[in-house]
Design a protein around this motif. Structure first.
Motif, mmCIF file in Angstrom:
data_model
loop_
_atom_site.group_PDB
_atom_site.id
_atom_site.type_symbol
_atom_site.label_atom_id
_atom_site.label_comp_id
_atom_site.label_asym_id
_atom_site.label_seq_id
_atom_site.Cartn_x
_atom_site.Cartn_y
_atom_site.Cartn_z
ATOM 1 N N ARG A 134 43.774 -9.160 11.103
ATOM 2 C CA ARG A 134 42.958 -8.256 11.930
ATOM 3 C C ARG A 134 43.814 -7.193 12.615
ATOM 4 O O ARG A 134 43.457 -6.021 12.651
ATOM 5 N N LYS A 135 44.948 -7.607 13.157
ATOM 6 C CA LYS A 135 45.848 -6.636 13.789
ATOM 7 C C LYS A 135 46.397 -5.660 12.763
ATOM 8 O O LYS A 135 46.511 -4.462 13.038
ATOM 9 N N LEU A 136 46.729 -6.163 11.590
ATOM 10 C CA LEU A 136 47.228 -5.293 10.532
ATOM 11 C C LEU A 136 46.160 -4.286 10.121
ATOM 12 O O LEU A 136 46.437 -3.094 9.990
ATOM 13 N N ALA A 137 44.919 -4.743 9.959
ATOM 14 C CA ALA A 137 43.822 -3.846 9.567
ATOM 15 C C ALA A 137 43.609 -2.745 10.598
ATOM 16 O O ALA A 137 43.441 -1.571 10.247
ATOM 17 N N VAL A 138 43.635 -3.104 11.873
ATOM 18 C CA VAL A 138 43.427 -2.111 12.936
ATOM 19 C C VAL A 138 44.586 -1.108 12.966
ATOM 20 O O VAL A 138 44.359 0.102 13.057
ATOM 21 N N ALA A 139 45.807 -1.596 12.883
ATOM 22 C CA ALA A 139 46.967 -0.705 12.931
ATOM 23 C C ALA A 139 46.957 0.281 11.763
ATOM 24 O O ALA A 139 47.183 1.482 11.945
ATOM 25 N N ILE A 140 46.667 -0.218 10.571
ATOM 26 C CA ILE A 140 46.609 0.660 9.400
ATOM 27 C C ILE A 140 45.455 1.647 9.546
ATOM 28 O O ILE A 140 45.609 2.839 9.293
ATOM 29 N N ARG A 141 44.296 1.156 9.960
ATOM 30 C CA ARG A 141 43.120 2.024 10.104
ATOM 31 C C ARG A 141 43.366 3.151 11.097
ATOM 32 O O ARG A 141 42.976 4.296 10.870
ATOM 33 N N GLN A 142 44.049 2.856 12.192
ATOM 34 C CA GLN A 142 44.327 3.891 13.187
ATOM 35 C C GLN A 142 45.169 5.018 12.598
ATOM 36 O O GLN A 142 44.869 6.196 12.788
ATOM 37 N N ASP A 143 46.215 4.657 11.862
ATOM 38 C CA ASP A 143 47.059 5.689 11.257
ATOM 39 C C ASP A 143 46.342 6.388 10.102
ATOM 40 O O ASP A 143 46.525 7.588 9.900
ATOM 41 N N LEU A 144 45.531 5.655 9.384
ATOM 42 C CA LEU A 144 44.729 6.250 8.305
ATOM 43 C C LEU A 144 43.762 7.276 8.876
ATOM 44 O O LEU A 144 43.627 8.390 8.370
ATOM 45 N N TRP A 145 43.108 6.927 9.959
ATOM 46 C CA TRP A 145 42.159 7.815 10.641
ATOM 47 C C TRP A 145 42.872 9.089 11.117
ATOM 48 O O TRP A 145 42.378 10.194 10.939
ATOM 49 N N ARG A 146 44.045 8.919 11.722
ATOM 50 C CA ARG A 146 44.817 10.073 12.198
ATOM 51 C C ARG A 146 45.235 10.978 11.044
ATOM 52 O O ARG A 146 45.184 12.200 11.148
ATOM 53 N N LYS A 147 45.656 10.368 9.948
ATOM 54 C CA LYS A 147 46.145 11.128 8.794
ATOM 55 C C LYS A 147 45.019 11.913 8.111
ATOM 56 O O LYS A 147 45.245 13.014 7.620
ATOM 57 N N MET A 148 43.807 11.366 8.098
ATOM 58 C CA MET A 148 42.709 11.965 7.340
ATOM 59 C C MET A 148 41.668 12.680 8.208
ATOM 60 O O MET A 148 40.644 13.107 7.692
ATOM 61 N N LYS A 149 41.930 12.837 9.492
ATOM 62 C CA LYS A 149 40.917 13.382 10.394
ATOM 63 C C LYS A 149 40.464 14.794 10.031
ATOM 64 O O LYS A 149 39.359 15.195 10.380
ATOM 65 N N ARG A 150 41.275 15.520 9.302
ATOM 66 C CA ARG A 150 40.878 16.888 8.912
ATOM 67 C C ARG A 150 40.043 16.916 7.631
ATOM 68 O O ARG A 150 39.528 17.957 7.265
ATOM 69 N N LEU A 151 39.928 15.781 6.961
ATOM 70 C CA LEU A 151 39.140 15.698 5.735
ATOM 71 C C LEU A 151 37.673 15.484 6.114
ATOM 72 O O LEU A 151 37.285 14.415 6.577
ATOM 73 N N ARG A 152 36.889 16.495 5.950
ATOM 74 C CA ARG A 152 35.486 16.484 6.367
ATOM 75 C C ARG A 152 34.723 15.317 5.734
ATOM 76 O O ARG A 152 34.754 15.112 4.526
ATOM 77 N N GLY A 153 34.049 14.550 6.591
ATOM 78 C CA GLY A 153 33.214 13.445 6.138
ATOM 79 C C GLY A 153 33.959 12.166 5.808
ATOM 80 O O GLY A 153 33.355 11.215 5.327
ATOM 81 N N PHE A 154 35.262 12.113 6.093
ATOM 82 C CA PHE A 154 36.033 10.917 5.750
ATOM 83 C C PHE A 154 35.638 9.743 6.632
ATOM 84 O O PHE A 154 35.502 9.871 7.849
ATOM 85 N N SER A 155 35.446 8.579 6.015
ATOM 86 C CA SER A 155 35.106 7.348 6.706
ATOM 87 C C SER A 155 36.046 6.246 6.213
ATOM 88 O O SER A 155 35.927 5.792 5.077
ATOM 89 N N PRO A 156 37.023 5.823 7.048
ATOM 90 C CA PRO A 156 38.065 4.901 6.580
ATOM 91 C C PRO A 156 37.582 3.482 6.306
ATOM 92 O O PRO A 156 36.659 2.978 6.958
ATOM 93 N N VAL A 157 38.268 2.869 5.338
ATOM 94 C CA VAL A 157 38.054 1.461 4.993
ATOM 95 C C VAL A 157 39.421 0.833 4.744
ATOM 96 O O VAL A 157 40.261 1.422 4.074
ATOM 97 N N VAL A 158 39.613 -0.365 5.290
ATOM 98 C CA VAL A 158 40.813 -1.154 5.017
ATOM 99 C C VAL A 158 40.347 -2.528 4.568
ATOM 100 O O VAL A 158 39.545 -3.162 5.251
ATOM 101 N N THR A 159 40.797 -2.975 3.399
ATOM 102 C CA THR A 159 40.511 -4.340 2.964
ATOM 103 C C THR A 159 41.823 -5.091 2.848
ATOM 104 O O THR A 159 42.837 -4.532 2.416
#
Length: 128
Positions: A51-76
């Motif tokens: 769970r901690k790994l998923a949140v940490a990755i998702r946070q950086d993924l969200w930051r990296k892709m925030k300029r991509l219109r309509g992006f909705s992150p997923v981490v499995t």
């Protein structure tokens, strides 16, 4: 476009605007449900708190892709005896996915700096 087939039939839980689902040794953390991968990258990690790994990755993924219109992150995260298989990416909405997005995902997932920070954060409290 592929839906996440790691969590077939699992009931998601919505917490603080993010969905969580867990079943059969797999975890999904997503902004929207059902999760979908229009673009993704995969890698492996040592066992830490999933769970901690998923949140940490998702946070950086969200930051990296925030300029991509309509992006909705997923981490499995899929559990294995020795390691985790991690898939990151998400849905992009109706926009065409720029070719650079795949490279950005792969670069993020293989970044030694990010991986070290994620392992350090997720290693606190042990594997789960």
């Amino acid at each position: 476009m592929t839906k996440t087939d790691d969590i077939a039939g699992a009931e998601p839980v919505l917490r603080h605007g993010w969905y969580w689902a867990e079943a059969d040794g797999a975890l999904v953390h997503a902004r929207h449900w059902p999760p979908r991968f229009d673009v993704s990258a995969e890698g492996t990690f040592p066992r830490v708190s999933s769970r901690k790994l998923a949140v940490a990755i998702r946070q950086d993924l969200w930051r990296k892709m925030k300029r991509l219109r309509g992006f909705s992150p997923v981490v499995t995260i899929t559990h294995n005896d020795e390691f985790f298989s991690v898939r990151i990416g998400g849905r992009v909405g109706k926009a065409a996915v720029p070719e650079s997005v795949q490279t950005m995902l792969e670069d993020l997932l293989t970044s030694p700096t990010h991986r070290a920070a994620w392992r350090k954060w997720a290693g606190r409290g042990g594997a789960a």
